[in-house]
Design a protein around this motif. Structure first.
Motif, PDB file in Angstrom:
ATOM      1  N   UNK A  58      14.377   2.158  -3.291  1.00 15.74           N
ATOM      2  CA  UNK A  58      13.711   2.526  -2.040  1.00 15.74           C
ATOM      3  C   UNK A  58      14.509   1.932  -0.891  1.00 15.74           C
ATOM      4  N   UNK A  59      14.386   2.577   0.250  1.00 13.37           N
ATOM      5  CA  UNK A  59      15.162   2.174   1.414  1.00 13.37           C
ATOM      6  C   UNK A  59      14.363   2.569   2.650  1.00 13.37           C
ATOM      7  N   UNK A  60      14.605   1.857   3.749  1.00 16.85           N
ATOM      8  CA  UNK A  60      14.012   2.346   5.001  1.00 16.85           C
ATOM      9  C   UNK A  60      14.580   3.728   5.278  1.00 16.85           C
ATOM     10  N   UNK A  61      13.738   4.616   5.695  1.00 17.42           N
ATOM     11  CA  UNK A  61      14.140   6.008   5.864  1.00 17.42           C
ATOM     12  C   UNK A  61      15.197   6.140   6.968  1.00 17.42           C
ATOM     13  N   UNK A  62      16.246   6.910   6.715  1.00 21.86           N
ATOM     14  CA  UNK A  62      17.267   7.110   7.753  1.00 21.86           C
ATOM     15  C   UNK A  62      16.717   7.607   9.090  1.00 21.86           C
TER      16      UNK A  62
ATOM     17  N   UNK B 132       7.703   9.519   7.917  1.00 18.53           N
ATOM     18  CA  UNK B 132       7.781   8.620   6.759  1.00 18.53           C
ATOM     19  C   UNK B 132       8.605   7.383   7.067  1.00 18.53           C
ATOM     20  N   UNK B 133       8.148   6.231   6.585  1.00 14.96           N
ATOM     21  CA  UNK B 133       8.872   4.977   6.779  1.00 14.96           C
ATOM     22  C   UNK B 133       9.945   4.756   5.721  1.00 14.96           C
TER      23      UNK B 133
ATOM     24  N   UNK C 276       0.802  -1.233   0.000  1.00 11.32           N
ATOM     25  CA  UNK C 276       0.000   0.000   0.000  1.00 11.32           C
ATOM     26  C   UNK C 276       0.829   1.273   0.000  1.00 11.32           C
ATOM     27  N   UNK C 277       2.119   1.128   0.156  1.00  9.48           N
ATOM     28  CA  UNK C 277       2.925   2.329   0.374  1.00  9.48           C
ATOM     29  C   UNK C 277       4.147   2.336  -0.548  1.00  9.48           C
ATOM     30  N   UNK C 278       4.992   1.344  -0.373  1.00  3.53           N
ATOM     31  CA  UNK C 278       6.276   1.392  -1.072  1.00  3.53           C
ATOM     32  C   UNK C 278       6.142   0.975  -2.539  1.00  3.53           C
ATOM     33  N   UNK C 279       5.437  -0.133  -2.807  1.00  3.34           N
ATOM     34  CA  UNK C 279       5.347  -0.598  -4.189  1.00  3.34           C
ATOM     35  C   UNK C 279       4.576   0.363  -5.101  1.00  3.34           C
ATOM     36  N   UNK C 280       3.406   0.862  -4.670  1.00  3.94           N
ATOM     37  CA  UNK C 280       2.731   1.830  -5.555  1.00  3.94           C
ATOM     38  C   UNK C 280       3.622   3.037  -5.847  1.00  3.94           C
ATOM     39  N   UNK C 281       4.388   3.464  -4.840  1.00  2.00           N
ATOM     40  CA  UNK C 281       5.211   4.666  -5.030  1.00  2.00           C
ATOM     41  C   UNK C 281       6.355   4.396  -5.995  1.00  2.00           C
ATOM     42  N   UNK C 282       7.090   3.308  -5.778  1.00  2.00           N
ATOM     43  CA  UNK C 282       8.262   3.066  -6.639  1.00  2.00           C
ATOM     44  C   UNK C 282       7.817   2.726  -8.066  1.00  2.00           C
TER      45      UNK C 282
ATOM     46  N   UNK D 255      11.666  11.039  -2.739  1.00  2.00           N
ATOM     47  CA  UNK D 255      10.231  10.859  -2.469  1.00  2.00           C
ATOM     48  C   UNK D 255      10.048  10.139  -1.142  1.00  2.00           C
ATOM     49  N   UNK D 256       9.189  10.664  -0.311  1.00  2.00           N
ATOM     50  CA  UNK D 256       8.779   9.978   0.915  1.00  2.00           C
ATOM     51  C   UNK D 256       7.330   9.567   0.708  1.00  2.00           C
ATOM     52  N   UNK D 257       7.091   8.308   0.333  1.00  2.00           N
ATOM     53  CA  UNK D 257       5.758   7.949  -0.158  1.00  2.00           C
ATOM     54  C   UNK D 257       4.657   8.046   0.899  1.00  2.00           C
ATOM     55  N   UNK D 258       3.468   8.375   0.405  1.00  2.00           N
ATOM     56  CA  UNK D 258       2.257   8.307   1.222  1.00  2.00           C
ATOM     57  C   UNK D 258       1.448   7.096   0.779  1.00  2.00           C
ATOM     58  N   UNK D 259       0.636   6.540   1.681  1.00  2.00           N
ATOM     59  CA  UNK D 259      -0.137   5.336   1.333  1.00  2.00           C
ATOM     60  C   UNK D 259      -1.222   5.625   0.297  1.00  2.00           C
ATOM     61  N   UNK D 260      -1.618   4.575  -0.387  1.00  2.00           N
ATOM     62  CA  UNK D 260      -2.754   4.689  -1.297  1.00  2.00           C
ATOM     63  C   UNK D 260      -4.038   4.832  -0.473  1.00  2.00           C
TER      64      UNK D 260
END
Lengths: 249, 249
Positions: free
Chosen positions: A142-146, A235-236, A28-34, A213-218
């Motif tokens: 994409x990576x876990x946010x620092x 952001x995650x 819901x978050x990372x895949x739609x964004x990337x 980009x710091x993605x937001x959920x769908x």
């Protein structure tokens, strides 16, 4: 030694159960964004680093990519990928990302979903990926946010007496390197790096930064996983788009 | 309306007392870092946005810049600058940054120290600055770090029963915009923006990102202000270096 936690049977079972639920932060978050950041893939040669069960590479083929090389350290993952996302245009390679050898400029796009925080030596991997790409080719990862990986303690949030989340805890930001956590099993190792280390490491190896980009959920994700609304508070994930040079793909 | 908090007499007195102490985060952290990032200034035309009392512009002249235009919204600051850092090569302009008009490409370097978090419309300012710079010219600015400006509550850290700092609080990160705080006086307004907003705003207006930096204190600063060691746990500032295009200055 490269970590291969995904071949730990307990980890693998836990992870696959989560993944098969179809209700994860990835879904819901990372895949739609990337996926939304991928360029036009028609006829392009793609490498997918940390490909797991191959979903992202398969998506690239569906969007017109001419071929995909999917790389993963885990035999169990590659085995699953060959079951779930076998395709004559996809070649799967079971290898640590770090062990891939330098090669002539072959790819239009390298994509990597949530794998780079498992890599100890970021800069030498980036340097190598630069040799894989054609001029004008893109690296999107994409990576876990620092700001998530920074803190060494597992407990990373506080609640008030009513159980409401007060804030997220930030600490140890400049102390880069190994972070150990429990995720299905003890001893899952990730590597924390600051944002400048990530960005300057790309620029220093000859990449031009195109977007962060710091993605937001769908919207669907917000309905199915209400905790995702916390992405507005912290952001995650971080997605970074860069190009081997400034010419368009 | 642009904020001119520096002309508030109470704020100005408090701020100048702090500044005159010579023991501030600017002295030991932000200024050494941003000065260290300046390119060779020999014969260069410089603009200093939010110049305050003019120290950074004067430093540029000492390093060989041919001229400096120092811009500040505060009459009190410009008046001090004319006393403390008068120089025939420096022209001071009392104006909000936002009110400067677009102009032909005139500058080799635009530098701005801790002023952009006071600006409401970042993107239109960046767009304008792009018109000020010669091709190959640089924009280098420092700003309060987004992980600091994010949280709306003033109390941004927790201590344990022994008075030791536990962590920093992070929240409200995606909620960009106005933050009000007390700093000598009530109602000091800053604008929070995410890191991607800062970076993508530059790239979108035609800048190439060259470097990001989260400065660490000087050794002298660590001795004189022990709290500065907390910069290793959470950075206070972000410095961003960018160029109008990829050709060297």
């Amino acid at each position: 030694m490269k970590q291969n936690i995904y071949d730990d049977p307990i980890f693998f079972e836990g992870y696959m159960n989560l993944r098969d639920s179809g209700r994860t932060y990835n879904d819901f978050l990372e895949q739609p964004a990337i996926r939304g950041e991928l360029p036009n893939l028609k006829g392009k040669r793609v490498m997918d680093l940390g490909c797991g069960t191959g979903g992202l590479g398969k998506y690239c083929i569906e969007k017109g990519a001419s071929s995909v090389v999917g790389v993963d350290i885990s035999e169990k993952m590659i085995s699953r990928a060959l079951k779930e996302n076998k395709d004559e245009k996809i070649m799967y390679v079971c290898s640590p990302i770090e062990d891939l050898s330098k090669q002539t400029e072959s790819f239009d796009l390298i994509v990597s979903s949530l794998a780079f925080h498992y890599i100890k030596d970021y800069e030498s991997v980036i340097q190598k990926l630069h040799t894989f790409l054609k001029p004008g080719g893109m690296l999107i990862y994409s990576i876990e946010h620092p700001i998530v990986t920074a803190r060494k303690d597992m407990k990373n949030w506080w609640r008030n007496v009513d159980g409401e989340r007060l804030h997220w805890a930030l600490d140890h930001y400049r102390d880069e390197g190994r972070r150990e956590q429990h995720w299905y099993v003890d001893g899952v190792i990730k590597y924390h790096r600051t944002i400048p280390t990530l960005i300057n490491g790309l620029i220093g190896q000859g990449f031009v930064l195109e977007k962060m980009l710091e993605p937001l959920p769908t919207p669907d994700g917000m309905n199915q996983m209400p905790d995702l609304k916390n992405e507005e508070r912290r952001p995650s994930f971080l997605i970074i788009k860069s190009r081997k040079n400034a010419e368009p793909l």
